[in-house]
Each structure stands twice: as C-alpha cells, then as structure tokens.
Design a protein around this motif. Structure first.
Motif, PDB file in Angstrom:
ATOM      1  N   LEU A 177       0.839  -1.192   0.000  1.00  0.00           N
ATOM      2  CA  LEU A 177       0.000   0.000   0.000  1.00  0.00           C
ATOM      3  C   LEU A 177       0.877   1.246   0.000  1.00  0.00           C
ATOM      4  CD1 LEU A 177      -2.804  -0.831   2.611  1.00  0.00           C
ATOM      5  CD2 LEU A 177      -3.160  -0.299   0.190  1.00  0.00           C
ATOM      6  N   SER A 178       0.344   2.313  -0.566  1.00  0.00           N
ATOM      7  CA  SER A 178       1.028   3.599  -0.548  1.00  0.00           C
ATOM      8  C   SER A 178       1.084   4.149   0.876  1.00  0.00           C
ATOM      9  CB  SER A 178       0.299   4.604  -1.442  1.00  0.00           C
ATOM     10  OG  SER A 178       0.249   4.171  -2.783  1.00  0.00           O
ATOM     11  N   ILE A 179       2.144   4.906   1.158  1.00  0.00           N
ATOM     12  CA  ILE A 179       2.288   5.638   2.412  1.00  0.00           C
ATOM     13  C   ILE A 179       2.353   7.118   2.068  1.00  0.00           C
ATOM     14  CG2 ILE A 179       3.721   6.010   4.461  1.00  0.00           C
ATOM     15  CD1 ILE A 179       4.823   3.177   4.060  1.00  0.00           C
ATOM     16  N   VAL A 180       1.631   7.932   2.805  1.00  0.00           N
ATOM     17  CA  VAL A 180       1.639   9.372   2.537  1.00  0.00           C
ATOM     18  C   VAL A 180       2.098  10.138   3.770  1.00  0.00           C
ATOM     19  CG1 VAL A 180      -0.177   9.226   0.789  1.00  0.00           C
ATOM     20  CG2 VAL A 180      -0.794   9.634   3.175  1.00  0.00           C
ATOM     21  N   THR A 181       2.522  11.361   3.529  1.00  0.00           N
ATOM     22  CA  THR A 181       2.950  12.250   4.598  1.00  0.00           C
ATOM     23  C   THR A 181       2.406  13.639   4.334  1.00  0.00           C
ATOM     24  OG1 THR A 181       4.875  13.019   5.844  1.00  0.00           O
ATOM     25  CG2 THR A 181       5.104  12.923   3.442  1.00  0.00           C
ATOM     26  N   ARG A 182       2.408  14.505   5.356  1.00  0.00           N
ATOM     27  CA  ARG A 182       1.949  15.873   5.182  1.00  0.00           C
ATOM     28  C   ARG A 182       2.798  16.572   4.123  1.00  0.00           C
ATOM     29  NH1 ARG A 182      -3.062  16.820   7.601  1.00  0.00           N
ATOM     30  NH2 ARG A 182      -3.084  15.926   9.695  1.00  0.00           N
ATOM     31  N   ALA A 183       2.147  17.226   3.198  1.00  0.00           N
ATOM     32  CA  ALA A 183       2.866  17.930   2.142  1.00  0.00           C
ATOM     33  C   ALA A 183       3.503  19.195   2.692  1.00  0.00           C
ATOM     34  CB  ALA A 183       1.925  18.265   0.989  1.00  0.00           C
ATOM     35  N   ALA A 184       4.763  19.379   2.389  1.00  0.00           N
ATOM     36  CA  ALA A 184       5.471  20.578   2.847  1.00  0.00           C
ATOM     37  C   ALA A 184       4.970  21.809   2.113  1.00  0.00           C
ATOM     38  CB  ALA A 184       6.972  20.401   2.612  1.00  0.00           C
ATOM     39  N   SER A 185       4.904  22.921   2.846  1.00  0.00           N
ATOM     40  CA  SER A 185       4.517  24.231   2.303  1.00  0.00           C
ATOM     41  C   SER A 185       3.143  24.236   1.643  1.00  0.00           C
ATOM     42  CB  SER A 185       5.566  24.725   1.290  1.00  0.00           C
ATOM     43  OG  SER A 185       5.537  23.941   0.108  1.00  0.00           O
ATOM     44  N   LYS A 186       2.276  23.325   2.085  1.00  0.00           N
ATOM     45  CA  LYS A 186       0.901  23.308   1.593  1.00  0.00           C
ATOM     46  C   LYS A 186      -0.036  23.319   2.789  1.00  0.00           C
ATOM     47  CE  LYS A 186       1.916  20.891  -2.734  1.00  0.00           C
ATOM     48  NZ  LYS A 186       1.607  19.710  -3.581  1.00  0.00           N
ATOM     49  N   SER A 187      -1.326  23.271   2.522  1.00  0.00           N
ATOM     50  CA  SER A 187      -2.283  23.279   3.622  1.00  0.00           C
ATOM     51  C   SER A 187      -2.105  22.033   4.474  1.00  0.00           C
ATOM     52  CB  SER A 187      -3.713  23.331   3.072  1.00  0.00           C
ATOM     53  OG  SER A 187      -4.058  22.117   2.450  1.00  0.00           O
ATOM     54  N   SER A 188      -2.520  22.142   5.733  1.00  0.00           N
ATOM     55  CA  SER A 188      -2.326  21.033   6.671  1.00  0.00           C
ATOM     56  C   SER A 188      -3.098  19.794   6.271  1.00  0.00           C
ATOM     57  CB  SER A 188      -2.742  21.472   8.076  1.00  0.00           C
ATOM     58  OG  SER A 188      -4.108  21.847   8.092  1.00  0.00           O
ATOM     59  N   SER A 189      -4.090  19.936   5.389  1.00  0.00           N
ATOM     60  CA  SER A 189      -4.895  18.786   4.969  1.00  0.00           C
ATOM     61  C   SER A 189      -4.338  18.121   3.715  1.00  0.00           C
ATOM     62  CB  SER A 189      -6.347  19.222   4.716  1.00  0.00           C
ATOM     63  OG  SER A 189      -6.402  20.189   3.681  1.00  0.00           O
ATOM     64  N   ALA A 190      -3.244  18.661   3.160  1.00  0.00           N
ATOM     65  CA  ALA A 190      -2.680  18.103   1.934  1.00  0.00           C
ATOM     66  C   ALA A 190      -1.710  16.971   2.258  1.00  0.00           C
ATOM     67  CB  ALA A 190      -1.964  19.198   1.149  1.00  0.00           C
ATOM     68  N   TRP A 191      -1.740  15.937   1.424  1.00  0.00           N
ATOM     69  CA  TRP A 191      -0.877  14.777   1.616  1.00  0.00           C
ATOM     70  C   TRP A 191      -0.084  14.528   0.343  1.00  0.00           C
ATOM     71  CZ3 TRP A 191      -0.827  12.879   6.463  1.00  0.00           C
ATOM     72  CH2 TRP A 191      -1.954  13.102   7.278  1.00  0.00           C
ATOM     73  N   GLU A 192       1.102  13.971   0.486  1.00  0.00           N
ATOM     74  CA  GLU A 192       1.870  13.569  -0.674  1.00  0.00           C
ATOM     75  C   GLU A 192       2.421  12.173  -0.457  1.00  0.00           C
ATOM     76  OE1 GLU A 192       6.101  15.793   0.473  1.00  0.00           O
ATOM     77  OE2 GLU A 192       4.812  16.597  -1.129  1.00  0.00           O
ATOM     78  N   VAL A 193       2.504  11.416  -1.553  1.00  0.00           N
ATOM     79  CA  VAL A 193       2.958  10.026  -1.486  1.00  0.00           C
ATOM     80  C   VAL A 193       4.464   9.992  -1.262  1.00  0.00           C
ATOM     81  CG1 VAL A 193       3.155   7.859  -2.766  1.00  0.00           C
ATOM     82  CG2 VAL A 193       1.083   9.246  -2.979  1.00  0.00           C
ATOM     83  N   LEU A 194       4.899   9.121  -0.345  1.00  0.00           N
ATOM     84  CA  LEU A 194       6.319   8.910  -0.119  1.00  0.00           C
ATOM     85  C   LEU A 194       6.875   8.045  -1.248  1.00  0.00           C
ATOM     86  CD1 LEU A 194       6.557   8.226   3.732  1.00  0.00           C
ATOM     87  CD2 LEU A 194       7.335  10.248   2.504  1.00  0.00           C
ATOM     88  N   LYS A 195       7.702   8.600  -2.071  1.00  0.00           N
ATOM     89  CA  LYS A 195       8.251   7.882  -3.212  1.00  0.00           C
ATOM     90  C   LYS A 195       9.203   6.783  -2.743  1.00  0.00           C
ATOM     91  CE  LYS A 195       6.178  10.640  -6.119  1.00  0.00           C
ATOM     92  NZ  LYS A 195       5.020  10.165  -6.925  1.00  0.00           N
TER      93      LYS A 195
END
Length: 244
Positions: A9-27
């Motif tokens: 499964l994908s793992i995500v983390t809080r996106a830097a310099s974006k809104s607190s609700s934004a997530w980005e996938v850990l490559k």
C-alpha cells in the motif's frame, strides 16, 4: 519459474509548504501487506441491522487474503465480482501494524501501530447470508478478489484520532454511513490486545476495525468515497465484471 509480487500500500505524509490537509505520497516507500484481519459487528447499530446481538461480547474475526487489497491511490476502479447479485459496501477505519508481538496488553497496544488508513470491506451479501444459514465459513462472501479497497497509510504520529472522529461513506455523493469512532464497541487497543491472544501479530498486518450502520448494495458505475477525520479518503468506482 514465476515471480509472485507481494501486495503493498502507498504511504503518505503531510505535504510541505501546503495546507495542513494536503498529503503527498512517499516515493519509493511502500507498506507490505501481510495479513488482513477484519473485526465483525464492532458498531452497535450495525450489529442490530445484521440481526446480531449488540451486547459487549468478545470480538470475532475473519480474514481476507493479502492480495484482496486494492491500493486506491494506484487503482481507482473495482470490477463487480462474479457469483453475486448483492455486493455491499462497508466503510471502515484500518489500523496498520508495524511490530511483532503476542499477548499484547491494552496499555502497550499503541506501540504496535504503524499508522492508519480508510478502507472498504466489500461483501457478497447474498453469499454471506447463505453461509450463515448453513453455518459455513464466510470466505467466498468476504475474501474474493479486490474485496479490500484501501486508501494510503498515514503514520500514527502525523495525525490524531479521537472518539469524536467521524467515519463516513458516500455512494454517488449521497451519504450512506456515518458514525464516530467512539461508537465502536471495542476500542483499538482492546482489539489489538484480544487479537494478539489468537495470533502473533506481525509488521504488515492490517486490521479493518468494523463498520457502522447503513451498509447497502453497490452497482456498476457507482462511485464510493470513504472518509475518516483528516485521513486521505478511500475512493473508487465499481466497473463491469471482468470478462472470462
């Protein structure tokens, strides 16, 4: 020879310099799925709608094969399964484990949690009803291909879940299920502790923690969106059955 690729499964983390609700996938970082445990009737109102006893009895479990998982970050569609005319959704909070142990105490249970996700326990309800009537296992009703769509995993330190956190499921943008985690009969530490008396829990195990009231049928072209607090949603569509 052939190679079998284990499900992840994908793992995500809080996106830097974006809104607190934004997530980005850990490559390059994936969560390997070991076992999928499901807790039955862990919300009082769902127990009632399924004809069960909502009194606080020891929880019971069933399993899905690891390759039933569908990473909804990578795959946004699920084929309508064969051998059923009554496919049901069940929106659930999913707990991902990151540590091995047995006979875990409730006090220490949180140490075994890697993170959380949102998932769907897809169910061939007609086959489940037949299995119940004949006192047979639920494998064909619960453990079929692609029966466990799941959103990405968030490490536990990146967000907080409370009793007031809302779990909700929409079908075609219409609300079908809604409850708070405080309505679970068995808490997450209690589930982990009790489960570990039967099995040595392992890194990569997933626990689908039960569904609230409001389960119902899905048809081809239905879209499903499941949310739980700030966790990334589990979103997918039901598409035509696979051709033989």
């Amino acid at each position: 020879m052939f190679e079998v690729v284990p499900p992840t499964l994908s793992i995500v983390t809080r996106a830097a310099s974006k809104s607190s609700s934004a997530w980005e996938v850990l490559k390059g970082c994936r969560f390997p799925v070991n076992r999928i445990y499901c807790v039955g009737r862990n919300y009082r109102e769902h127990a009632l709608e399924m004809g069960g006893n909502p009194d606080r009895e020891p929880p019971f479990y069933f399993q899905k094969p690891a390759n039933a998982i569908v990473d909804t970050i990578e795959t946004c569609s699920v084929h309508y399964p064969p051998m059923t005319s009554n496919l049901h959704y069940e929106g659930e909070l999913v707990v991902a484990l990151g540590k091995s142990g047995q006979n875990v105490s409730e006090r220490d249970a949180s140490d075994y949690i890697y993170g959380y996700a949102v998932g769907c326990d897809l169910t061939r309800r007609d086959l489940q009803a037949q299995a119940k009537k004949e006192s047979r296992p639920w494998d064909t009703a619960k453990g079929f291909d692609s029966s466990a769509p799941c959103g990405p995993i968030v490490e536990k330190g990146e967000m907080e879940l409370t009793d007031s956190t809302v779990l909700a499921l929409h079908v075609n943008n219409k609300l079908r299920q809604e409850s708070t985690l405080g309505h679970m009969i068995w808490s997450i530490p209690e589930m982990i502790s009790h489960l570990s008396t039967y099995f040595r829990i392992q890194p990569g195990d997933l626990i689908f923690t039960g569904t609230p009231a409001g389960v119902g049928p899905l048809k081809v072209n239905n879209s499903v969106d499941i949310s739980c607090g700030d966790l990334p949603t589990c979103t997918f569509s039901i598409v035509d059955p696979l051709k033989p």
